[in-house]
Structures are given as C-alpha cells and as structure tokens.
Write an enzyme that holds these catalytic residues in place. Sequence first.
Site, PDB file in Angstrom:
ATOM      1  N   ASP A  46       2.801  50.088 -17.785  1.00  0.00           N
ATOM      2  CA  ASP A  46       1.779  50.744 -16.959  1.00  0.00           C
ATOM      3  C   ASP A  46       2.426  51.839 -16.102  1.00  0.00           C
ATOM      4  O   ASP A  46       1.737  52.539 -15.365  1.00  0.00           O
ATOM      5  CB  ASP A  46       0.980  49.728 -16.118  1.00  0.00           C
ATOM      6  N   SER A  47       3.741  52.020 -16.243  1.00  0.00           N
ATOM      7  CA  SER A  47       4.414  53.180 -15.638  1.00  0.00           C
ATOM      8  C   SER A  47       3.790  54.467 -16.180  1.00  0.00           C
ATOM      9  O   SER A  47       3.992  55.537 -15.603  1.00  0.00           O
ATOM     10  CB  SER A  47       5.916  53.150 -15.952  1.00  0.00           C
ATOM     11  N   ASP A  85       1.725  46.183 -21.445  1.00  0.00           N
ATOM     12  CA  ASP A  85       1.663  45.788 -20.035  1.00  0.00           C
ATOM     13  C   ASP A  85       0.234  45.463 -19.624  1.00  0.00           C
ATOM     14  O   ASP A  85      -0.696  46.205 -19.965  1.00  0.00           O
ATOM     15  CB  ASP A  85       2.153  46.965 -19.181  1.00  0.00           C
ATOM     16  N   LYS A 115       2.980  41.758 -21.088  1.00  0.00           N
ATOM     17  CA  LYS A 115       3.836  41.555 -19.912  1.00  0.00           C
ATOM     18  C   LYS A 115       2.945  41.567 -18.678  1.00  0.00           C
ATOM     19  O   LYS A 115       1.998  42.351 -18.594  1.00  0.00           O
ATOM     20  CB  LYS A 115       4.888  42.661 -19.807  1.00  0.00           C
ATOM     21  N   GLU A 117       3.084  40.914 -14.140  1.00  0.00           N
ATOM     22  CA  GLU A 117       3.953  40.832 -12.962  1.00  0.00           C
ATOM     23  C   GLU A 117       3.658  39.592 -12.131  1.00  0.00           C
ATOM     24  O   GLU A 117       2.486  39.233 -11.950  1.00  0.00           O
ATOM     25  CB  GLU A 117       3.774  42.096 -12.104  1.00  0.00           C
ATOM     26  N   GLU A 184      13.400  43.287 -12.119  1.00  0.00           N
ATOM     27  CA  GLU A 184      13.438  44.684 -11.655  1.00  0.00           C
ATOM     28  C   GLU A 184      13.870  44.762 -10.196  1.00  0.00           C
ATOM     29  O   GLU A 184      13.369  44.021  -9.338  1.00  0.00           O
ATOM     30  CB  GLU A 184      12.042  45.338 -11.810  1.00  0.00           C
TER      31      GLU A 184
HETATM   32  O1  KIV Z   1       5.644  49.768 -16.574  1.00  0.00           O
HETATM   33  C1  KIV Z   1       6.849  49.782 -16.857  1.00  0.00           C
HETATM   34  O2  KIV Z   1       7.384  50.739 -17.438  1.00  0.00           O
HETATM   35  C2  KIV Z   1       7.631  48.617 -16.478  1.00  0.00           C
HETATM   36  C3  KIV Z   1       9.116  48.760 -16.528  1.00  0.00           C
HETATM   37  C4  KIV Z   1       9.567  49.526 -15.354  1.00  0.00           C
HETATM   38  C5  KIV Z   1       9.784  47.446 -16.661  1.00  0.00           C
HETATM   39  O3  KIV Z   1       7.090  47.627 -16.116  1.00  0.00           O
END
Ligand code: KIV
Length: 278
Positions: A46-47, A85, A115, A117, A184
């Site tokens: 989600d970056s 994500d 993934k 958090e 992280e």
């Molecule tokens: O969203 C992302 O790119 C991430 C990485 C920084 C691990 O969660």
Amino acid sequence: MKSKFTVSSFFKAKENQEKITMLTAYDYSMAKIVDGAGIDSILVGDSLGMVVQGYESTLEVTMDDMVYHCKAVARGAENAFIVGDMPFLSYHISIEESVRNAGRLIQEGKAHAVKLEGGVDVADKVRAIVKAQIPVMGHIGLTPQSVNVFGGFKVQGKDKAQALKVIEDAVALEKAGAFSIVLEGIPEKLAKIITEKVSIPTIGIGAGRYCDGQVLVIHDLLGMYSGQSPKFSKRYAALNETIKASVEGYVSEVKSLKFPEEKHTFSIDDQIIEEITR
Ligand code: KIV
C-alpha cells in the site's frame, strides 16, 4: 532456471539460512522486470499510496486500488510469490469483512498471500483469514498505517516496553498462523532476537542484517521517488535523473525537428497519395 517461489520456499529458505528477496511492484511492466531479475517475492504494497498516487501516507489507499494493482502485477510475474497488502480499514471492522477483503486480493487480484499490519490486536483476523486457506504475512514495528498513533514514521522498539511489545506481536502472529512477518523500522538487535525466537521467516525493512530476508520499495531502490527516501533504503540507480534527462532530450528534439527521423516513419505508395489528393 528459477522455479516458482511458494509458501514452502519461505520456510525452506529460513531452514537453509538463504536470504529471501522481496521488492514492491505496482504494475505489469515493473513486475515483469523484477520477476525476470529473479526476485523471490513481490509485494504489492500500500506504499503505492505514496509513490504512485502521491499521498503523504498510505491511509487513503482502498481495496479497489489494491485489487487493481495486484491484477496488473500478477499478469507480469511468472515465478515470484505475490503478496497483496490489505489497506487501512480493510481488516479492522470485523472478522467477516477481513476475510472477504483478503479473499478479494486472492480471487480478483490473483495474489498468493495477503499482508496486514499489527500483532496481538489483529491476531483474531489473521487466524480467520488463514482458516479460509489464505496465507498471511504479518507486519510489525513501524507500521505505516499507524502513522497518526506514532506521531510520524518513527523507529519502534527502542525502549523496553516497546521492544517487549514487538516481540509479543511477533509471537502472536506466529501462533495465529502467519507464514512470515515483515519487521519494519526496529533496532537490528531486536530484529535478531525475533528472528531467532520465531520459526517463521522474518523479512526486514529498516530492521538490520539478521532478518531471514529483506524487502525494499522499488522506487527507493531505483531512485525514482522525489520525496525523502528513508535512511535504511539503498539506491541502486538514479532513475529520476535518467528519466528527467530523457524527457528533456525528447522535448528538445521534437521542438528542433530532430525527432521523428525518416527511420521512425511508415511509407505509402506514391500512387495512392496521388489518387487521394487528386
Ligand atoms: O507497503 C509497503 O510497501 C510495505 C513495505 C514497506 C514493507 O508494507
């Protein structure tokens, strides 16, 4: 020839002490390049909210955004294990919604795993998603979706209480059935303790040298992000400058009639030109 990287490859790599490589990608072309370069796993992170969409954090990213980008990446990757994500609020409301959203990333987005958090606080969601036969990668430490709680993108786990909390989160994720954990923005020595304590592989980003694998945001690695890159990332190229110089060259050649040249054009029979202009 590289074979497909799977959940078992993650475990095998930890067992054999072979580092796992992971990079973010958000579209077909980049996925094809990083997959072809032999990356083990691609994170559709989600970056993308920051490096693709231009927001100041990841909080604006939606499920539809994630599904869209996962689909594009899945079409470009042949062997890499794709992790999608789960964006902010997609796994916070209820277990049912969390499973449904995780399912969308697999069913529509064609990701191989999701993934999310958090540790202790999301363990019930992780357990339910795993029960639905969806592999889950955890993500603890400096979790970007908690930026407002942390008061900025700050390294976590530096004092005793915080360090114990990160360890507790890692153990909770392992118990809930996660197959790996992103660590992280935590001190290297804390990441080492966690990596030795849990049986599932740890993937570090700003967590030092002892994790079982490493992940970076592709825009940081390629020098493509005009915002400030974090201290822990490494630039392997300066594509910002390369792209800018290329665009300047194009603009200048179009203005000065140097591009296109004859070799860039298509021909037509003179007879036809005569007939259509008669
Ligand atoms: O969203 C992302 O790119 C991430 C990485 C920084 C691990 O969660």
